[in-house]
Design a protein around this motif. Structure first.
Motif, PDB file in Angstrom:
ATOM      1  N   LEU A   1       0.829  -1.214   0.000  1.00  0.00           N
ATOM      2  CA  LEU A   1       0.000   0.000   0.000  1.00  0.00           C
ATOM      3  C   LEU A   1       0.859   1.258   0.000  1.00  0.00           C
ATOM      4  O   LEU A   1       0.522   2.250  -0.665  1.00  0.00           O
ATOM      5  CB  LEU A   1      -0.958  -0.004   1.194  1.00  0.00           C
ATOM      6  N   ASP A   2       1.972   1.220   0.707  1.00  0.00           N
ATOM      7  CA  ASP A   2       2.904   2.346   0.673  1.00  0.00           C
ATOM      8  C   ASP A   2       3.450   2.552  -0.735  1.00  0.00           C
ATOM      9  O   ASP A   2       3.632   3.685  -1.181  1.00  0.00           O
ATOM     10  CB  ASP A   2       4.060   2.129   1.657  1.00  0.00           C
ATOM     11  N   ALA A   3       3.682   1.439  -1.448  1.00  0.00           N
ATOM     12  CA  ALA A   3       4.161   1.538  -2.833  1.00  0.00           C
ATOM     13  C   ALA A   3       3.096   2.157  -3.736  1.00  0.00           C
ATOM     14  O   ALA A   3       3.424   2.929  -4.645  1.00  0.00           O
ATOM     15  CB  ALA A   3       4.563   0.161  -3.346  1.00  0.00           C
ATOM     16  N   VAL A   4       1.839   1.855  -3.477  1.00  0.00           N
ATOM     17  CA  VAL A   4       0.749   2.474  -4.241  1.00  0.00           C
ATOM     18  C   VAL A   4       0.744   3.984  -3.993  1.00  0.00           C
ATOM     19  O   VAL A   4       0.678   4.786  -4.936  1.00  0.00           O
ATOM     20  CB  VAL A   4      -0.623   1.863  -3.867  1.00  0.00           C
ATOM     21  N   GLU A   5       0.828   4.358  -2.722  1.00  0.00           N
ATOM     22  CA  GLU A   5       0.844   5.785  -2.388  1.00  0.00           C
ATOM     23  C   GLU A   5       2.031   6.490  -3.045  1.00  0.00           C
ATOM     24  O   GLU A   5       1.884   7.568  -3.629  1.00  0.00           O
ATOM     25  CB  GLU A   5       0.898   5.966  -0.872  1.00  0.00           C
ATOM     26  N   ALA A   6       3.198   5.868  -2.962  1.00  0.00           N
ATOM     27  CA  ALA A   6       4.394   6.469  -3.555  1.00  0.00           C
ATOM     28  C   ALA A   6       4.254   6.573  -5.071  1.00  0.00           C
ATOM     29  O   ALA A   6       4.677   7.569  -5.669  1.00  0.00           O
ATOM     30  CB  ALA A   6       5.631   5.646  -3.193  1.00  0.00           C
TER      31      ALA A   6
ATOM     32  N   SER B   1     -12.864 -19.401  -3.464  1.00  0.00           N
ATOM     33  CA  SER B   1     -13.255 -19.118  -4.847  1.00  0.00           C
ATOM     34  C   SER B   1     -13.921 -17.747  -4.980  1.00  0.00           C
ATOM     35  O   SER B   1     -13.796 -17.095  -6.015  1.00  0.00           O
ATOM     36  CB  SER B   1     -14.160 -20.222  -5.385  1.00  0.00           C
ATOM     37  N   CYS B   2     -14.594 -17.297  -3.926  1.00  0.00           N
ATOM     38  CA  CYS B   2     -15.225 -15.973  -3.961  1.00  0.00           C
ATOM     39  C   CYS B   2     -14.202 -14.850  -3.842  1.00  0.00           C
ATOM     40  O   CYS B   2     -14.377 -13.782  -4.399  1.00  0.00           O
ATOM     41  CB  CYS B   2     -16.251 -15.840  -2.835  1.00  0.00           C
ATOM     42  N   LEU B   3     -13.158 -15.108  -3.104  1.00  0.00           N
ATOM     43  CA  LEU B   3     -12.142 -14.076  -2.904  1.00  0.00           C
ATOM     44  C   LEU B   3     -10.959 -14.315  -3.812  1.00  0.00           C
ATOM     45  O   LEU B   3     -10.082 -13.565  -3.957  1.00  0.00           O
ATOM     46  CB  LEU B   3     -11.706 -14.021  -1.430  1.00  0.00           C
TER      47      LEU B   3
ATOM     48  N   ARG C   1      -4.813  -6.335  -3.144  1.00  0.00           N
ATOM     49  CA  ARG C   1      -6.128  -6.965  -2.969  1.00  0.00           C
ATOM     50  C   ARG C   1      -5.980  -8.477  -2.837  1.00  0.00           C
ATOM     51  O   ARG C   1      -6.598  -9.093  -1.983  1.00  0.00           O
ATOM     52  CB  ARG C   1      -7.051  -6.633  -4.144  1.00  0.00           C
ATOM     53  N   GLY C   2      -5.133  -9.074  -3.647  1.00  0.00           N
ATOM     54  CA  GLY C   2      -4.915 -10.514  -3.561  1.00  0.00           C
ATOM     55  C   GLY C   2      -4.325 -10.919  -2.218  1.00  0.00           C
ATOM     56  O   GLY C   2      -4.753 -11.897  -1.606  1.00  0.00           O
ATOM     57  N   ALA C   3      -3.359 -10.141  -1.742  1.00  0.00           N
ATOM     58  CA  ALA C   3      -2.738 -10.443  -0.452  1.00  0.00           C
ATOM     59  C   ALA C   3      -3.738 -10.282   0.684  1.00  0.00           C
ATOM     60  O   ALA C   3      -3.788 -11.102   1.606  1.00  0.00           O
ATOM     61  CB  ALA C   3      -1.527  -9.531  -0.237  1.00  0.00           C
ATOM     62  N   LEU C   4      -4.554  -9.246   0.616  1.00  0.00           N
ATOM     63  CA  LEU C   4      -5.555  -9.029   1.654  1.00  0.00           C
ATOM     64  C   LEU C   4      -6.623 -10.114   1.623  1.00  0.00           C
ATOM     65  O   LEU C   4      -7.020 -10.636   2.669  1.00  0.00           O
ATOM     66  CB  LEU C   4      -6.180  -7.648   1.485  1.00  0.00           C
ATOM     67  N   ASN C   5      -7.060 -10.487   0.428  1.00  0.00           N
ATOM     68  CA  ASN C   5      -8.044 -11.570   0.313  1.00  0.00           C
ATOM     69  C   ASN C   5      -7.486 -12.883   0.864  1.00  0.00           C
ATOM     70  O   ASN C   5      -8.195 -13.627   1.539  1.00  0.00           O
ATOM     71  CB  ASN C   5      -8.479 -11.754  -1.139  1.00  0.00           C
TER      72      ASN C   5
END
Length: 91
Positions: free
Chosen positions: A22-27, A89-91, A46-50
């Motif tokens: 997420l820090d990389a996204v912000e940067a 399968s849903c996530l 998203r994949g890591a969080l799922n």
């Protein structure tokens, strides 16, 4: 002791990796990175969080819904695995 206490170190490391993504996204946004690069990083987040959600859910089912002190029947084991597989399968 709950299952999250037992796996605390592993879970905290996963959360820190997600935070780093997420820090990389912000940067990337702050630094005007290519939108495709930022999107790829967001999808990875998203994949890591799922995956973390599925792991926590699976542990919750195995330790709180199904009593780990009692040997489940074959039908209970199958139903438990089916719920976990559906969530994956849903996530």
């Amino acid at each position: 002791m709950s299952h999250t206490s037992r796996d605390k170190t592993k879970l905290i490391h996963r959360i820190r990796r997600i935070r780093g993504q997420l820090d990389a996204v912000e940067a990337g946004i702050a630094g005007d990175a290519e939108c495709a690069t930022v999107l790829h990083t967001l999808v990875a987040c998203r994949g890591a969080l799922n995956s973390l959600v599925v792991e926590m859910f699976e542990d919750h089912v195995r330790y709180h819904v199904v009593d780990p002190r009692r040997r489940p029947t074959a039908a209970q084991s199958e139903a438990t695995q089916e719920v976990i597989d559906l969530l994956r399968s849903c996530l």
